[in-house]
Design a protein around this motif. Structure first.
Motif, PDB file in Angstrom:
ATOM      1  N   CYS A  74       0.828  -1.202   0.000  1.00 49.23           N
ATOM      2  CA  CYS A  74       0.000   0.000   0.000  1.00 49.23           C
ATOM      3  C   CYS A  74       0.864   1.255   0.000  1.00 49.23           C
ATOM      4  CB  CYS A  74      -0.916   0.020   1.226  1.00 49.23           C
ATOM      5  SG  CYS A  74      -2.252  -1.181   1.124  1.00 49.23           S
ATOM      6  N   ILE A  75       0.402   2.254  -0.723  1.00 48.64           N
ATOM      7  CA  ILE A  75       1.035   3.573  -0.699  1.00 48.64           C
ATOM      8  C   ILE A  75       0.579   4.248   0.591  1.00 48.64           C
ATOM      9  CG2 ILE A  75       1.198   5.808  -1.850  1.00 48.64           C
ATOM     10  CD1 ILE A  75       0.530   4.284  -4.468  1.00 48.64           C
ATOM     11  N   HIS A  76       1.518   4.845   1.313  1.00 52.11           N
ATOM     12  CA  HIS A  76       1.194   5.453   2.604  1.00 52.11           C
ATOM     13  C   HIS A  76       0.323   6.702   2.433  1.00 52.11           C
ATOM     14  CE1 HIS A  76       4.711   3.488   4.994  1.00 52.11           C
ATOM     15  NE2 HIS A  76       4.055   2.618   4.238  1.00 52.11           N
ATOM     16  N   GLY A  77      -0.456   6.995   3.465  1.00 51.89           N
ATOM     17  CA  GLY A  77      -1.353   8.151   3.435  1.00 51.89           C
ATOM     18  C   GLY A  77      -0.617   9.460   3.208  1.00 51.89           C
ATOM     19  N   GLN A 100       1.975   8.508  13.542  1.00 52.28           N
ATOM     20  CA  GLN A 100       3.310   9.098  13.444  1.00 52.28           C
ATOM     21  C   GLN A 100       3.955   8.671  12.131  1.00 52.28           C
ATOM     22  OE1 GLN A 100       5.734   8.358  16.971  1.00 52.28           O
ATOM     23  NE2 GLN A 100       7.377   7.756  15.585  1.00 52.28           N
ATOM     24  N   PRO A 101       4.481   9.615  11.354  1.00 54.00           N
ATOM     25  CA  PRO A 101       5.063   9.253  10.051  1.00 54.00           C
ATOM     26  C   PRO A 101       6.288   8.344  10.183  1.00 54.00           C
ATOM     27  CG  PRO A 101       4.648  11.605  10.178  1.00 54.00           C
ATOM     28  CD  PRO A 101       4.455  11.051  11.558  1.00 54.00           C
ATOM     29  N   CYS A 102       6.394   7.410   9.246  1.00 50.35           N
ATOM     30  CA  CYS A 102       7.582   6.560   9.176  1.00 50.35           C
ATOM     31  C   CYS A 102       8.744   7.400   8.624  1.00 50.35           C
ATOM     32  CB  CYS A 102       7.326   5.348   8.289  1.00 50.35           C
ATOM     33  SG  CYS A 102       7.145   5.733   6.525  1.00 50.35           S
ATOM     34  N   LYS A 103       9.918   6.828   8.600  1.00 49.18           N
ATOM     35  CA  LYS A 103      11.106   7.541   8.134  1.00 49.18           C
ATOM     36  C   LYS A 103      10.955   7.999   6.684  1.00 49.18           C
ATOM     37  CE  LYS A 103      16.139   6.965   7.887  1.00 49.18           C
ATOM     38  NZ  LYS A 103      17.249   6.011   8.146  1.00 49.18           N
ATOM     39  N   ALA A 104      10.483   7.123   5.809  1.00 50.42           N
ATOM     40  CA  ALA A 104      10.343   7.472   4.391  1.00 50.42           C
ATOM     41  C   ALA A 104       9.313   8.585   4.195  1.00 50.42           C
ATOM     42  CB  ALA A 104       9.966   6.241   3.574  1.00 50.42           C
ATOM     43  N   CYS A 105       8.184   8.510   4.892  1.00 46.29           N
ATOM     44  CA  CYS A 105       7.163   9.557   4.762  1.00 46.29           C
ATOM     45  C   CYS A 105       7.660  10.880   5.327  1.00 46.29           C
ATOM     46  CB  CYS A 105       5.865   9.128   5.432  1.00 46.29           C
ATOM     47  SG  CYS A 105       4.971   7.869   4.488  1.00 46.29           S
ATOM     48  N   HIS A 119       1.393  17.314  13.014  1.00 45.50           N
ATOM     49  CA  HIS A 119       0.594  16.808  14.129  1.00 45.50           C
ATOM     50  C   HIS A 119       0.312  15.338  13.841  1.00 45.50           C
ATOM     51  CE1 HIS A 119      -0.521  20.821  15.684  1.00 45.50           C
ATOM     52  NE2 HIS A 119      -0.570  21.173  14.416  1.00 45.50           N
ATOM     53  N   PHE A 120       0.408  14.492  14.855  1.00 41.76           N
ATOM     54  CA  PHE A 120       0.028  13.087  14.692  1.00 41.76           C
ATOM     55  C   PHE A 120      -0.716  12.641  15.927  1.00 41.76           C
ATOM     56  CE2 PHE A 120       4.102  12.931  16.813  1.00 41.76           C
ATOM     57  CZ  PHE A 120       3.974  11.896  17.727  1.00 41.76           C
ATOM     58  N   ASP A 121      -1.575  11.655  15.755  1.00 41.84           N
ATOM     59  CA  ASP A 121      -2.392  11.156  16.858  1.00 41.84           C
ATOM     60  C   ASP A 121      -1.762   9.909  17.477  1.00 41.84           C
ATOM     61  OD1 ASP A 121      -4.410  10.205  18.576  1.00 41.84           O
ATOM     62  OD2 ASP A 121      -6.020  10.816  17.247  1.00 41.84           O
ATOM     63  N   GLU A 122      -1.570   8.867  16.702  1.00 37.83           N
ATOM     64  CA  GLU A 122      -1.075   7.596  17.224  1.00 37.83           C
ATOM     65  C   GLU A 122       0.451   7.499  17.092  1.00 37.83           C
ATOM     66  OE1 GLU A 122      -2.801   5.075  18.703  1.00 37.83           O
ATOM     67  OE2 GLU A 122      -4.616   6.306  18.591  1.00 37.83           O
ATOM     68  N   PRO A 123       1.150   7.140  18.172  1.00 36.04           N
ATOM     69  CA  PRO A 123       2.604   6.968  18.079  1.00 36.04           C
ATOM     70  C   PRO A 123       2.958   5.659  17.377  1.00 36.04           C
ATOM     71  CG  PRO A 123       1.864   6.417  20.282  1.00 36.04           C
ATOM     72  CD  PRO A 123       0.655   6.903  19.524  1.00 36.04           C
ATOM     73  N   TYR A 124       4.219   5.533  17.006  1.00 36.77           N
ATOM     74  CA  TYR A 124       4.732   4.332  16.370  1.00 36.77           C
ATOM     75  C   TYR A 124       5.963   3.895  17.140  1.00 36.77           C
ATOM     76  CZ  TYR A 124       6.283   1.193  12.605  1.00 36.77           C
ATOM     77  OH  TYR A 124       6.667   0.098  11.878  1.00 36.77           O
ATOM     78  N   ARG A 125       6.228   2.604  17.172  1.00 31.20           N
ATOM     79  CA  ARG A 125       7.339   2.079  17.983  1.00 31.20           C
ATOM     80  C   ARG A 125       8.698   2.550  17.481  1.00 31.20           C
ATOM     81  NH1 ARG A 125       9.344  -2.221  15.077  1.00 31.20           N
ATOM     82  NH2 ARG A 125       7.908  -3.043  13.538  1.00 31.20           N
ATOM     83  N   LEU A 126       8.806   2.841  16.191  1.00 29.01           N
ATOM     84  CA  LEU A 126      10.062   3.350  15.632  1.00 29.01           C
ATOM     85  C   LEU A 126       9.974   4.873  15.545  1.00 29.01           C
ATOM     86  CD1 LEU A 126      10.500   0.769  12.719  1.00 29.01           C
ATOM     87  CD2 LEU A 126      11.501   0.674  15.008  1.00 29.01           C
ATOM     88  N   THR A 127      11.030   5.552  15.952  1.00 34.95           N
ATOM     89  CA  THR A 127      10.978   7.020  16.007  1.00 34.95           C
ATOM     90  C   THR A 127      11.844   7.701  14.953  1.00 34.95           C
ATOM     91  OG1 THR A 127      12.743   7.051  17.655  1.00 34.95           O
ATOM     92  CG2 THR A 127      10.468   6.990  18.487  1.00 34.95           C
ATOM     93  N   GLU A 128      12.357   6.946  13.982  1.00 37.02           N
ATOM     94  CA  GLU A 128      13.221   7.554  12.967  1.00 37.02           C
ATOM     95  C   GLU A 128      12.531   8.683  12.211  1.00 37.02           C
ATOM     96  OE1 GLU A 128      12.737   4.216  13.069  1.00 37.02           O
ATOM     97  OE2 GLU A 128      14.668   3.191  13.001  1.00 37.02           O
TER      98      GLU A 128
END
Length: 155
Positions: A74-77, A100-105, A119-128
């Protein structure tokens, strides 16, 4: 968060409105693992410049390419919103992401130009992704809203 008007009426902030819009966009996602939405606005919140959600490329089946975690195809939002954003790079922008955006986004948001805050609502385990945005001088704010997170159910 709401603000009071001069007549005492509660009004949602623009940040709340656009984060809720990001969640509504996420409801359009066709990804089976995670539904992500993104909204890009002008810095004064007067214009929605682009919206996006994760899913397959236009014209392809509305499903994931693979069941393999991290390789659904899938293409990211954020990608879909950046692709649609015709605002010049020098125009200041604010981004609202359900997750939370991934590194590529994060890198794509940097390359979009003009992004001042994400602004982001849900965190992600990776913080890159947050690290990339910080290095580029883009502020990040976790902004939680009270919405039903997930697909809308029809009766």
């Amino acid at each position: 968060m709401h603000i009071k008007t001069s007549i005492g009426m509660d009004r949602p902030t623009f940040q709340e409105i656009y984060m809720k819009l990001a969640w509504l966009m996420a409801a359009r996602s066709t990804c089976r693992r995670l539904n992500v939405g993104c909204v890009i606005t002008s810095a004064d919140f007067r214009q929605v410049l682009a919206v996006g959600y994760n899913g397959n490329a236009a014209g392809l089946p509305n499903t994931c390419d693979s069941e393999e975690p991290g390789n659904c195809g899938c293409i990211h939002g954020e990608d879909n919103a950046v692709i649609k954003c015709a605002s010049p790079p020098y125009e200041p922008k604010v981004v609202f992401c359900t997750h939370q955006p991934c590194k590529a986004c994060a890198k794509r948001l940097v390359n979009l130009g003009g992004v001042k805050i994400v602004h982001f609502d849900e965190p992600y385990r990776l913080t890159e992704g947050l690290d990339v945005l910080a290095k580029a001088g883009i502020d990040t704010i976790r902004f939680q809203v009270n919405v039903e997170k997930g697909r809308a159910k029809s009766e």
